[in-house]
Design a protein around this motif. Sequence first.
Motif, PDB file in Angstrom:
ATOM      1  N   GLU A 471      52.033 -73.482 -32.342  1.00 38.08           N
ATOM      2  CA  GLU A 471      51.222 -73.364 -33.561  1.00 38.08           C
ATOM      3  C   GLU A 471      51.405 -71.990 -34.190  1.00 38.08           C
ATOM      4  N   ILE A 472      51.462 -70.983 -33.324  1.00 39.04           N
ATOM      5  CA  ILE A 472      51.681 -69.631 -33.852  1.00 39.04           C
ATOM      6  C   ILE A 472      53.043 -69.541 -34.530  1.00 39.04           C
ATOM      7  N   ALA A 473      54.057 -70.145 -33.869  1.00 36.40           N
ATOM      8  CA  ALA A 473      55.392 -70.143 -34.470  1.00 36.40           C
ATOM      9  C   ALA A 473      55.396 -70.905 -35.791  1.00 36.40           C
ATOM     10  N   ARG A 474      54.643 -72.014 -35.805  1.00 33.95           N
ATOM     11  CA  ARG A 474      54.598 -72.797 -37.048  1.00 33.95           C
ATOM     12  C   ARG A 474      53.948 -71.996 -38.165  1.00 33.95           C
ATOM     13  N   LEU A 475      52.838 -71.315 -37.821  1.00 38.77           N
ATOM     14  CA  LEU A 475      52.160 -70.527 -38.836  1.00 38.77           C
ATOM     15  C   LEU A 475      53.003 -69.348 -39.279  1.00 38.77           C
ATOM     16  N   ALA A 476      53.865 -68.858 -38.382  1.00 39.58           N
ATOM     17  CA  ALA A 476      54.710 -67.706 -38.729  1.00 39.58           C
ATOM     18  C   ALA A 476      55.873 -68.110 -39.621  1.00 39.58           C
TER      19      ALA A 476
END
Length: 637
Positions: A471-476
């Motif tokens: 999710e963090i990667a997606r948001l980044a």
Amino acid sequence: MRTRPHATTLHPTGPFGLARLRSHLVTLCVIVLVAYAQWLALDQYRATERERAALAFARIVDQATVSLTQQTSLYQNALIGLRAHYLGSDTVSTAEFARYARALDIEQTVPGLRAFAFNREIRDGEREAYTRWIRRNLADYDPAYAGFEIYPDESGHDHHVVEAIFPPLGNQRSLGFDLMSSAVRRQAIERARSHGFAATQPIRLQQAPNTLAVLILAPVTTPGWNATLSADNTVAASFLVQDFVSTAIAPTLRKRFFLKIVDLGPDDAHEGDPVVLFEDEGSNAIELEQLRQDTLHRVHLFGGRRWDIRFTAREADRELVPLPAILTLMAAITLIAATATHLAQQRMRRNARNQALVSQTSDCVLEIDSTGIVTRADASALRITGLSPARWAGQPLWQPMWETDAGMVEGEFRALIAEGLPRVLTCQVVSEDSTPRWIEIRLGNHLKRRAIRAVLAQISDIGQRKEAEAEIARLAFFDPLTELPNRRLLEQRAELTFSNAKRQRGRAAVLVIDLDGFKQINDNAGHATGDAVLAKVASRLQFALRDSDTVARLGGDEFVILLGQPANEVDVRAAASRLSRDLALPLNVEGRNWFVTASIGMAMYPDHGTNFAELLSKADAAMYRAKRSGSGLSSMA
């Protein structure tokens, strides 16, 4: 006023007290059951031991009986051999008798046999003439014959006189004894003449009057003292019963029983007068037989007599393990069982607590041998890894891993065994429903620790962590509203696209799209509807492009498209025209159609620049130039 708080106490009937009481009751039940089982086992043991002892004693009795019968057979064969010597010779002198008897070597070949004798039948009227003949002819051989007399001095019947005896030492007292003077000896002589061999009932020898003996006889036909042939003579042998028993039965065997031999009478008589032939000294065999039921009887027929050989086991043979020792052993076993049960109850409670703790932890532990085979997995393995302990056990640690991770896990395990340093691995395991799960494995080599002797693998479920990382990667890298790549991801992909175009000497293009009339949708319908319209626009743009192209949202109503490998400027303009046409179609949001147009600016690689920032700036300037010219237009840099 401050009050003191009440002290909290645990009632004995609370959960802990009930568990302790239940443990004590279980221990008590185990003690009772163990004691009862031991008593049953003791009873069975005593019965089995008695049966075993009876069988063992029967074997001892049979062995002793065989020894006794073999000894009597040895005596009988020796006498029959002496008889054969007489029958095979025309005449046997006293000297020849002595030489033959000496050759037999009684003490060595026939142990226990006291003496051999030759007995001559004399008519009553020939008594004096026979006596003179003996004195005259045998005095030179042995001076003892110089005073030869027949005794006891009885008349009125024929006489059966001991004429020669060997060895003479200690036995010369028997010379001249008339066997017919004794009814016992007379019966034996008659049976020997009719059956070829006979034994007397217990008698007392002239040369050994203080102990019981047995006389055995066999008939011989020899020339008489008066040159007449007589078939009424006999050869005889005697043995002391005490010597007979001591010779026949080994001392170690004698210690196992009390022995009593009873002469029941002639073997052809239904009933006789029993006479004790032998009885062990220092034992009251009759009382023992009355008190015990384990006296064994063996019947032996010897020389027309029927012997009852009675064996009574000595107390040492009959005694089992002493009762105090058995009771002490039972008490010790009961105590051990009670202790073991108590410890088992404690261990069960600890295991129950541990299982409860394990069910709440986020880790499970595997035990692995030096080859990588899992030997044990705890109960939380199914919850953590999706595989039950049974599925883990018996297979290599890397076997259930995702195929791309199996080699890495195996290599790290081999390195752990070789180097001994801990390892932390992140990989995926295939659960029982064939879905992958993210796990973290912490490996520790404890093979040299005596209490463990295994490699321990602590496994954690990191699925949520991986989801959070994703999710963090997606948001980044992605726009949260439209799920399109953001500027950061777009820049990375642009570098790859331009690098590929440069390598292949091709082209690329950057298109900047700004929506016309979107502000009015936000103002009139609200931002929620505006966001829905933007999501529809993003979907329509993705649908209109190739898989090798990238569409990204930079913010607001501005989108950027990266075209990979367009043939020329014409292709780029055609793509822009197609996008303008698709976006001009109505966008249905919550049952209402909304209309937007797109102003598009274009820049080509390498015509207008060789890096993304430069091309984006020129495309953005071209887009504003198109927007100033009117809505729904496109412009090349």
